[in-house]
Write a protein that holds these residues in place. Structure first.
Motif, PDB file in Angstrom:
ATOM      1  N   CYS A 187       5.467   9.537 -11.426  1.00 14.86           N
ATOM      2  CA  CYS A 187       4.056   9.215 -11.632  1.00 14.86           C
ATOM      3  C   CYS A 187       3.164  10.278 -10.993  1.00 14.86           C
ATOM      4  CB  CYS A 187       3.823   7.847 -11.018  1.00 14.86           C
ATOM      5  SG  CYS A 187       2.250   7.589 -10.288  1.00 14.86           S
ATOM      6  N   THR A 188       2.158  10.743 -11.708  1.00 16.22           N
ATOM      7  CA  THR A 188       1.317  11.831 -11.212  1.00 16.22           C
ATOM      8  C   THR A 188       0.196  11.304 -10.306  1.00 16.22           C
ATOM      9  OG1 THR A 188      -0.203  11.687 -13.042  1.00 16.22           O
ATOM     10  CG2 THR A 188       1.687  13.152 -13.316  1.00 16.22           C
ATOM     11  N   GLU A 189      -0.451  12.250  -9.661  1.00 14.34           N
ATOM     12  CA  GLU A 189      -1.536  11.890  -8.751  1.00 14.34           C
ATOM     13  C   GLU A 189      -2.682  11.216  -9.497  1.00 14.34           C
ATOM     14  OE1 GLU A 189      -1.576  14.580  -5.268  1.00 14.34           O
ATOM     15  OE2 GLU A 189      -3.579  14.952  -6.033  1.00 14.34           O
ATOM     16  N   GLU A 190      -2.930  11.692 -10.726  1.00 16.17           N
ATOM     17  CA  GLU A 190      -4.028  11.102 -11.504  1.00 16.17           C
ATOM     18  C   GLU A 190      -3.744   9.629 -11.795  1.00 16.17           C
ATOM     19  OE1 GLU A 190      -3.316  14.364 -12.020  1.00 16.17           O
ATOM     20  OE2 GLU A 190      -5.283  14.800 -11.135  1.00 16.17           O
ATOM     21  N   GLU A 191      -2.451   9.332 -12.051  1.00 14.02           N
ATOM     22  CA  GLU A 191      -2.108   7.935 -12.333  1.00 14.02           C
ATOM     23  C   GLU A 191      -2.322   7.064 -11.108  1.00 14.02           C
ATOM     24  OE1 GLU A 191       1.272   9.239 -15.517  1.00 14.02           O
ATOM     25  OE2 GLU A 191       1.846   7.803 -13.974  1.00 14.02           O
ATOM     26  N   ILE A 192      -1.930   7.600  -9.938  1.00 13.32           N
ATOM     27  CA  ILE A 192      -2.158   6.824  -8.707  1.00 13.32           C
ATOM     28  C   ILE A 192      -3.642   6.625  -8.491  1.00 13.32           C
ATOM     29  CG2 ILE A 192      -1.875   6.812  -6.205  1.00 13.32           C
ATOM     30  CD1 ILE A 192       0.636   8.339  -6.503  1.00 13.32           C
ATOM     31  N   LEU A 193      -4.399   7.696  -8.707  1.00  9.56           N
ATOM     32  CA  LEU A 193      -5.850   7.606  -8.525  1.00  9.56           C
ATOM     33  C   LEU A 193      -6.427   6.539  -9.439  1.00  9.56           C
ATOM     34  CD1 LEU A 193      -8.272   8.914  -7.110  1.00  9.56           C
ATOM     35  CD2 LEU A 193      -8.503  10.415  -9.066  1.00  9.56           C
ATOM     36  N   ALA A 194      -5.965   6.535 -10.679  1.00  9.98           N
ATOM     37  CA  ALA A 194      -6.491   5.568 -11.631  1.00  9.98           C
ATOM     38  C   ALA A 194      -6.054   4.159 -11.277  1.00  9.98           C
ATOM     39  CB  ALA A 194      -6.024   5.932 -13.038  1.00  9.98           C
ATOM     40  N   ALA A 247      -4.768   2.967  -8.161  1.00  6.95           N
ATOM     41  CA  ALA A 247      -4.912   2.410  -6.814  1.00  6.95           C
ATOM     42  C   ALA A 247      -6.000   3.072  -5.991  1.00  6.95           C
ATOM     43  CB  ALA A 247      -3.577   2.519  -6.086  1.00  6.95           C
ATOM     44  N   GLY A 248      -6.778   3.944  -6.599  1.00  6.97           N
ATOM     45  CA  GLY A 248      -7.915   4.477  -5.881  1.00  6.97           C
ATOM     46  C   GLY A 248      -7.589   5.685  -5.027  1.00  6.97           C
ATOM     47  N   LEU A 249      -8.660   6.262  -4.453  1.00  7.09           N
ATOM     48  CA  LEU A 249      -8.520   7.502  -3.709  1.00  7.09           C
ATOM     49  C   LEU A 249      -7.743   7.310  -2.410  1.00  7.09           C
ATOM     50  CD1 LEU A 249      -9.268  10.422  -3.923  1.00  7.09           C
ATOM     51  CD2 LEU A 249     -11.406   9.943  -2.781  1.00  7.09           C
ATOM     52  N   ASP A 250      -7.880   6.152  -1.788  1.00  7.12           N
ATOM     53  CA  ASP A 250      -7.158   5.918  -0.529  1.00  7.12           C
ATOM     54  C   ASP A 250      -5.660   6.016  -0.735  1.00  7.12           C
ATOM     55  OD1 ASP A 250      -9.431   5.626   0.846  1.00  7.12           O
ATOM     56  OD2 ASP A 250      -9.409   3.443   0.888  1.00  7.12           O
ATOM     57  N   ALA A 251      -5.193   5.505  -1.881  1.00 13.88           N
ATOM     58  CA  ALA A 251      -3.762   5.566  -2.177  1.00 13.88           C
ATOM     59  C   ALA A 251      -3.324   7.010  -2.302  1.00 13.88           C
ATOM     60  CB  ALA A 251      -3.464   4.799  -3.456  1.00 13.88           C
ATOM     61  N   LEU A 299     -11.437   0.455 -13.175  1.00 11.55           N
ATOM     62  CA  LEU A 299     -10.219   1.233 -12.976  1.00 11.55           C
ATOM     63  C   LEU A 299     -10.028   2.270 -14.073  1.00 11.55           C
ATOM     64  CD1 LEU A 299      -7.746  -1.364 -11.596  1.00 11.55           C
ATOM     65  CD2 LEU A 299      -8.534   0.699 -10.485  1.00 11.55           C
ATOM     66  N   GLY A 300     -10.520   1.916 -15.246  1.00 10.75           N
ATOM     67  CA  GLY A 300     -10.618   2.891 -16.321  1.00 10.75           C
ATOM     68  C   GLY A 300      -9.288   3.464 -16.780  1.00 10.75           C
ATOM     69  N   GLY A 301      -9.359   4.552 -17.506  1.00 12.55           N
ATOM     70  CA  GLY A 301      -8.146   5.203 -18.017  1.00 12.55           C
ATOM     71  C   GLY A 301      -7.481   4.322 -19.075  1.00 12.55           C
ATOM     72  N   ASP A 302      -6.415   4.812 -19.645  1.00 13.67           N
ATOM     73  CA  ASP A 302      -5.701   3.976 -20.602  1.00 13.67           C
ATOM     74  C   ASP A 302      -4.845   2.978 -19.840  1.00 13.67           C
ATOM     75  OD1 ASP A 302      -3.774   6.914 -21.512  1.00 13.67           O
ATOM     76  OD2 ASP A 302      -4.365   6.057 -19.588  1.00 13.67           O
ATOM     77  N   PRO A 303      -4.947   1.730 -20.170  1.00 10.31           N
ATOM     78  CA  PRO A 303      -4.234   0.711 -19.392  1.00 10.31           C
ATOM     79  C   PRO A 303      -2.726   0.924 -19.442  1.00 10.31           C
ATOM     80  CG  PRO A 303      -5.140  -0.208 -21.415  1.00 10.31           C
ATOM     81  CD  PRO A 303      -5.704   1.157 -21.268  1.00 10.31           C
ATOM     82  N   THR A 337      -6.157  -2.791  -5.566  1.00  6.92           N
ATOM     83  CA  THR A 337      -7.229  -2.131  -4.835  1.00  6.92           C
ATOM     84  C   THR A 337      -8.542  -2.808  -5.168  1.00  6.92           C
ATOM     85  OG1 THR A 337      -6.024  -0.092  -5.093  1.00  6.92           O
ATOM     86  CG2 THR A 337      -8.283   0.069  -4.305  1.00  6.92           C
ATOM     87  N   ARG A 338      -9.038  -3.574  -4.216  1.00  2.00           N
ATOM     88  CA  ARG A 338     -10.340  -4.193  -4.455  1.00  2.00           C
ATOM     89  C   ARG A 338     -11.449  -3.348  -3.878  1.00  2.00           C
ATOM     90  NH1 ARG A 338      -8.028  -9.269  -3.667  1.00  2.00           N
ATOM     91  NH2 ARG A 338      -8.396  -9.026  -1.457  1.00  2.00           N
ATOM     92  N   TYR A 339     -11.123  -2.619  -2.791  1.00  2.00           N
ATOM     93  CA  TYR A 339     -12.144  -1.756  -2.184  1.00  2.00           C
ATOM     94  C   TYR A 339     -11.477  -0.472  -1.726  1.00  2.00           C
ATOM     95  CZ  TYR A 339     -10.180  -4.602   1.531  1.00  2.00           C
ATOM     96  OH  TYR A 339      -9.324  -5.270   2.358  1.00  2.00           O
TER      97      TYR A 339
END
Lengths: 713, 713
Positions: free
Chosen positions: B132-139, B141-145, B64-68, B651-653
């Motif tokens: 919350c920004t799009e990058e945070e959602i991406l980090a 919950a993934g691209l589907d979110a 998931l990466g990024g700063d926790p 997000t597992r997949y």
């Protein structure tokens, strides 16, 4: 000179053998590791350039390979038609009937060698045509010819079985279906032989149902076997093919415009960067401007003039110039421009065409790769994030390139495709109007009213019979002759980059057209309005068809006779070619152009054969009397087409067997249509058992089709 | 140890940069040269094995990466609903509302830390969710979110515009459409706000037409921008992705059986022969036999038992066992068997599962390659002449693999696909029967007849209002809850090899189902028989729809309220999770399972949002009163779903944004349907100008769709 070539090529690619990586998938290209033998870089490039010169190549002929079939094979030639035999044996017409042979055997001695046999009818050509093996056809006329041959073989096989079953099983059932007093058979109406004569709720309808099962099952098995055979042959054809420059070449379109650097540099940069290990060099195709066009035109006119005045027989290899039927520009208004590397050696040749070309639009580029594998991978993958830019496809064979379409911008293609699709659909429906109008005119009394001067002629009995019996069919036939050129025009507008693709696309269009206009319109034969009513209620279509088909059997038998048999004999006669030959030779007194040999018109012949197959399937169970006529047609066609493929036409380009999927789909469509019509008939005859058993048959046929798609397509 | 790795890799592949070769094509995989950094062969293999262990990996979390996002971010949390706020703040329910967070922050101190704020309603979570920004959602919950978020943003944008135009432009026109005496607005019937109130041949219908043009045009532009944005994001996501073993792995199925050698050897031989330069090693997936299954079952039961008796809080990382909902076998009846090379080191671990496995069927094999490029090429090309054998696909991510389906023989897949398609269509139509039956029951008098003991209750006025007003909607809702599990079951039967693919396929099915059963059936609301009559004459469909839509506007407004708003609040409440948590915690007294966090139900939520979009488009011009309600729904949904994605689900997949094409196609379908209905309405109102101008709009919309397909899909 071979510095770049040998070191960069991935060493581990070599052990990949042909058999396993090759794709039999009839839809896509084969994937084979195939390094060219020539080690010398310059030589290799020369080889490519020589092959890819715009016109005047004989690569196709050179590639035909095998041991050349000599003159002695076709010398004792004769025909079925006596007139045809007569014409065929005249040395003046030898170009019409043996075009391919002559083109091949240019430097041998020919006409005037046989005089005695000229006026004696002979059947040797039939024996030759039948005895010739598939390998010989493949060698002489390419894979498409073999596929066409297999279509005929499949038709003969399935309709032999169908004729056997239906004539001896179903015909008596239909004939004795009702307790009526039978007169002598020859004076009987043809309707008593159709299923219409069977009583409602007859106990014997299960025979029809079982026959339908047997025919469908055997057809599916035969289809599968043929498909597998052709797929294998395609694989063998592709793996064994002689080293062809198109295997190493990728056609790149949609090159983004840059202001800084030239198109050639942009291509060079791109492919050196991303395909550095296998990229060899490239050739830019420019669209030449107006001035250049006029210059080329003037040059051509001069050459034509020279050609006219030149009295000596020129037997050397000359360029073929194809005319683009759309924009009117000849194909050599497009020039392959040399890259910087080769300007030194070719400057003298192409000096005049380099003038003022820097500002031209960069339309398409041929990019050459070191290995077949690399070219294939480069052609299959997406190059950038924008799928409309840097579009790569495997290049067509040199003789197959349709130069006039190369300049079409890639981003136009999708809209052209939609436009031509809509155009051909509109044409299909508009075509009904003149045909129904003229067919209405052919009603005697109307004709007499409109054209009173014909009164005297039409009063004679045989004339009126001729007019009412044959005129509709003949008019339909004449109108149908205009369809193929129009569909070819549509296909050209679509923007394919190869002749073969264009022809294949036209074949599909003509097929849809024929099936719609000959089969459906005649089956639902009535006015345009009644058809539209049928279309508005899809549920009733099976019933409508079931009512119409047995009644139309007589028309279809006539159609097989007038259109099928007659077209075969005209194919043997080559009427147009004959007249054209006569005109050029004896009236215009032009020198014979041995280079111009037509290629086989697959786009008209495949739909014709498929249409007769459709007629055969739909009528088989319902009105079996058509089957013997059809069988004769297919046998004749087998002989005639084999002869034509071997002797008359020349194969300049080849789709590599891609006509088979069209044939396969059409047969499946015919089978399902037959089953739906039978379902309707069994419903009309109130036989729930037979109707109930037909539904699983439809499902099974569709499942079989799906299986074939997965397994073979 | 790195002997094979460095020398054989094609040296010239390295300069290929990411940007140019990568495929933005949302449908296919990305093509990137990506050599792994680890030079050591053994280490690399260990890395793969560790990642691809059947269960118990936390790769997804690690990736998931990024700063926790720390605890302090979500501590001052509260909800919209007061009840919900109350529940949400109780530490006992923390697992329900912050499942994802807890799963991430397992080793920090948690519950019991905040006591004061527990009973005070707060709105901080809304602010958090919106900010919350799009990058945070991406980090998080993934691209589907992100895609789901974009769907909501798109809906808000287009319906804000539509509401503005329609409420201030069209609503007055409709209201004053006829010269009737208007009473006070609140007591007016809702029908006067629809287009039904406009006079026939009104001069003002061009306003409707222009509004339709504006809405369609803006929707298309927004769609294009969103699609381009998502395609770019997908590209960035794929190119920047952390080294994932699935990028180097190919899933091979349809391995032909050989009697001589084992499956493992056959795979080894094949890939060494044809992909020798980049082939690394492979892992065979066996289907374990009955004995093994029982053994595993016993072991699991023992572990469960141990787990029950174990009183100490187990905070260590435990395996998640997914249950296969079809065959009832847990996922770890499938085992990754070691190849010969690694048996030495792993024999001790997997000793018992090696027993008697030589005679098992070889179902699927994971093959690992040296480079991402090689794996991709191997997965894209056909391996043999039989397309049903040696089928290669890029492997799904380790957490995404749907183990139970790996054993499904490849040759069964096509028939499974057809069967499930037919099954779901039949289900779609059969579903009508109970719904219409129960909706018929909800008529008061019938209900009283059937269930006489209800008489007393039903005589009260508010009860009868409740029953007639809400019961149909509630019953429909309850029945709709059963749809998603059934569609998931169908999708499982189809045989996808990854969880994400299964969910995406279920999403499509649920979407078709919802659109058919909620929209069409209610619009053509009547009995089943009247619908079938409509279906039999396709020409009349626009007219029928045009008659029905304005009349159904009231129902749709109710539907937005009962189904849309209610479902959002139940989504925030997490009713099922709450009850389940209560039961397990206080009744069964089980230990909390912090590992089990549900993943976001895209297969129910995407269709729901798309359905409301469809309602919005179709009603916009005809009955604009629904738009404000819809807009509120979308705004609420935006806040709620963002919160849920950030806090509740894990997000597992991830499909990598493949939900967008579904949304795109649905919006295009909605637009075209709206335009067809408007065409019908303008026809009914006898306005040839407005009707005539609608036809080019339909064609333009379809052309736009085709363009997007070419450019972006």
């Amino acid at each position: 000179t071979s510095t770049t070539g040998s070191t960069l090529a991935p060493p581990a690619m070599a052990p990949l053998t042909q058999a396993a990586l090759s794709i039999i998938n009839v839809k896509t290209h084969v994937l084979i590791i195939f390094d060219m033998k020539m080690p010398n870089y310059t030589k290799r490039r020369m080889f490519f350039v020589a092959f890819l010169g715009v016109s005047g190549t004989n690569a196709a002929l050179a590639g035909l390979g095998g041991d050349p079939v000599g003159l002695e094979v076709w010398r004792p030639a004769a025909t079925k038609d006596d007139a045809c035999v007569f014409l065929r044996k005249q040395p003046a017409n030898v170009r019409v009937y043996f075009g391919r042979r002559i083109a091949e055997e240019r430097n041998r001695r020919l006409r005037g060698a046989f005089i005695l046999e000229r006026f004696v009818p002979s059947t040797g050509w039939i024996v030759k045509a039948v005895q010739c093996t598939e390998e010989e056809i493949l060698a002489a006329a390419g894979l498409d010819a073999v596929v066409f041959n297999r279509i005929l073989v499949f038709s003969i096989r399935i309709f032999s079985l169908a004729a056997l079953l239906c004539v001896f099983g179903i015909l008596p059932l239909n004939y004795f279906g009702q307790d009526i007093h039978h007169v002598r058979i020859p004076s009987e109406s043809l309707d008593v032989f159709t299923i219409g004569n069977v009583q409602v709720r007859s106990r014997w309808l299960w025979v029809h149902c079982v026959t339908l099962y047997i025919i469908s099952g055997v057809a599916c098995i035969l289809l599968y076997l043929e498909y597998r055979h052709i797929a294998r042959m395609r694989l063998r054809h592709l793996t064994r093919a002689t080293p062809n420059p198109s295997h190493f070449t990728v056609l790149v379109r949609g090159i983004p415009k840059t202001t800084k650097e030239s198109c050639s540099n942009a291509v060079d940069d791109f492919f050196t960067k991303y395909h550095g290990s296998s990229y060899l060099f490239h050739q830019v195709v420019y669209k030449v401007g107006k001035v250049q066009k006029i210059m080329t035109g003037a040059k051509k006119a001069y050459e034509k003039f020279k050609h006219f005045t030149d009295t000596s027989v020129d037997q050397s290899c000359r360029a073929i110039t194809y005319r683009c039927c759309l924009c009117g520009a000849a194909s050599n208004t497009f020039q392959l421009l040399p890259t910087e590397l080769e300007q030194n050696q070719e400057k003298t040749v192409l000096k005049d065409s380099i003038l003022k070309l820097d500002d031209q639009e960069c339309a398409a580029v041929f990019v050459y790769f070191r290995t077949r594998y690399a070219a294939l991978v480069a052609s299959e993958i997406l190059q950038t994030s924008n799928p409309m830019k840097w579009v790569t496809n495997l290049a067509p064979e040199p003789d197959d390139v349709y130069w006039s379409n190369l300049w079409v911008p890639y981003k136009q293609l999708w809209i052209r495709r939609i436009a031509t699709l809509l155009g051909s659909i509109v044409f299909m429906f508009l075509f009904l109007i003149p045909v129904t109008f003229i067919q209405g005119l052919s009603q005697l009394e109307q004709l007499q009213q409109k054209l009173p001067f014909l009164n005297g002629i039409l009063k004679k009995k045989y004339m009126s019979q001729l007019v009412t019996g044959y005129l509709p069919s003949v008019i339909l036939q004449i109108f149908l002759y205009t369809v193929a050129p129009i569909m070819i025009l549509f296909s050209t507008l679509e923007g394919p980059t190869s002749h073969s693709e264009r022809k294949r696309s036209a074949c599909c269009k003509v097929l849809y057209f024929t099936v719609w206009n000959v089969f459906f319109v005649n089956v639902l034969s009535g006015t345009v309005i009644s058809q539209l009513n049928v279309l508005s209620s899809p549920k009733d279509i099976p019933v409508e068809l079931a009512k119409a088909i047995p009644g139309q059997a007589t028309f279809f038998i006539t159609y097989v006779l007038t259109s099928g048999w007659a077209s075969l004999s005209s194919e043997v006669m080559q009427l147009f070619g004959l007249i054209w030959n006569f005109v050029t030779k004896y009236i215009l007194r032009m020198k014979e152009d041995t280079e111009f040999v037509p290629s086989f018109p697959y786009h008209t012949e495949v739909p014709k054969v498929m249409l007769f197959g459709l007629l055969g399937f739909t009528c088989s169970v319902l009105a079996p009397l058509i089957l013997p006529f059809l069988l004769v047609y297919f046998f004749l066609g087998y002989v005639v087409y084999r002869n034509q493929l071997l002797n008359v036409y020349r194969t300049r380009y080849d789709t590599g067997g891609l006509y088979w999927p069209i044939a396969h789909n059409t047969v499946i469509f015919s089978l399902v249509l037959t089953q739906i019509i039978c379902l309707g008939v069994f419903g009309l005859k109130e036989s729930p058992v037979a109707a109930g058993f037909t539904i699983p048959l439809i499902i099974l046929t569709l499942l079989f089709n799906q299986f074939c798609r997965n397994r073979l397509l």
